[in-house]
Structures are given as structure tokens and as C-alpha cells.
Design an enzyme around this catalytic site. Sequence first.
Site, PDB file in Angstrom:
ATOM      1  N   ASP A 168       0.866  -1.169   0.000  1.00 25.00           N
ATOM      2  CA  ASP A 168       0.000   0.000   0.000  1.00 25.00           C
ATOM      3  C   ASP A 168       0.909   1.226   0.000  1.00 25.00           C
ATOM      4  O   ASP A 168       2.124   1.111   0.199  1.00 25.00           O
ATOM      5  CB  ASP A 168      -0.894  -0.038   1.247  1.00 25.00           C
ATOM      6  N   ASP A 172      -0.196   5.226   0.973  1.00 26.10           N
ATOM      7  CA  ASP A 172      -0.444   6.201   2.044  1.00 26.10           C
ATOM      8  C   ASP A 172      -0.590   5.493   3.387  1.00 26.10           C
ATOM      9  O   ASP A 172      -1.413   4.586   3.545  1.00 26.10           O
ATOM     10  CB  ASP A 172      -1.718   6.986   1.756  1.00 26.10           C
TER      11      ASP A 172
END
Length: 218
Positions: free
Chosen positions: A7, A9
Site C-alpha cells: 500500500d 499512504d
Amino acid sequence: MANIVFDLDGTLIDSAPDIHGIANRLLEQEGAPPISLEQARDFIGNGASVFVERMRQARGLSDDMHDRLLADFIASYDTAVNLTVLYPGVVDALAILKAKGARLGVCTNKPLRATRAVLAHFGLDVTFDAVLGGDSLPTHKPDPAPLLATFDALGPGPRVYVGDSDVDAETARRAGIPFLLFTEGYRKSPVAELPHSATFSSFDQLVPLIQSVLEPAS
């Protein structure tokens, strides 16, 4: 070694200060009071449209403003990099994984253009072999399709997903892929409530942790 998808953020980068800045500029234009940085962190995770929806609801802005605010939000996203920082140890961990032969990917709900812009800002655009954003497919996380598509783009081999949030944990669960939870990101639930294979709080723990998760498959 393996295919490792991250991922973005709250996992590789802390982008909340920049996203917070965009949100409050939009709210100021509408004559609405600002949201806090903590609220901005809490609104992140399900993509730009959901962020704008949560921002609107927090300040009582009407539904018919959504499309305009979302367009303005996305237009500001590509250059919102100046307050964003990499989490400590990210660069070294990625370099070690690459040196060990891992193929690396990013699967995020952030729009693809903004994703590529922030990766380029940190010189990481050449590090990843596959990058999918929240608008790359008709669906986004926690639907497993983007994560599986990212792994498919990397090719065959053992798979591990690394993320920080409730959304990431649910995505990995649906995809049936081992999940490593970074505990210092944007999750909303206690660690014990999120399905995961292992947790880590510092990126200097990541490489040996991945190796230990992959050992049963070797």
C-alpha cells in the site's frame, strides 16, 4: 525471492499533511471551517471520492457539491508532495528486497497520476515493477481485484502484501494473501481486530519478517 506489494499512504509514505492541506484549501473556498490533521488521517484509505465525502459530511456541505469538490481535490493531488515524507527505513528496506530478487508493486486507492507523482518525487518510480491506483480498475480496495491484478502483473511466485489499514487487511483477507500490518500508519481498529500474518512497527524489521512468512512456502 517473492512478489511483494505495498500500500502507499500510511504504509510507505505519511501523506496526511499534504492531503490535509488540500482539504482545508477547498473548505476555505466554500467558507467552511477546516478539518484537523487527525480527521484527515481518519478520512484516508478508501480513495479520493470517499475522502471528499467524509470531508463534506464533517462540515455539512451538500451532496450536490461532491463532483466539483472531487474534481478540485484530484486536480491538486498531483503536486501535493511537499509535506509528504517517507517512513524511516523505507528506502533501505526496498533496496534490500530488490537486491534479494524480489519483484515489488504498489496497490493503492490513491489516484494513479498522484501515485506516480509522489513516487517520482521520492525517486521510487523505478523501484516498482507494477503500480495500480484507485482509478486503474472499475473497483478499488477492499475489493481484491486491484491487489490480485498487481500481483498478476509481477508474475509467478510467492505473494506477500504490506499495508497499514483496515482496508488493507480486508483486501488481503478477501484475496487470500499473507498480510503484514505496519502498525504506525492510518488504521482505525486495534491491531488484534485486523486479520494479519504478522505486524511490524519499523521498516528495519520488514525484510526478516517477509523471509519468515515465506519460509513455509519455500
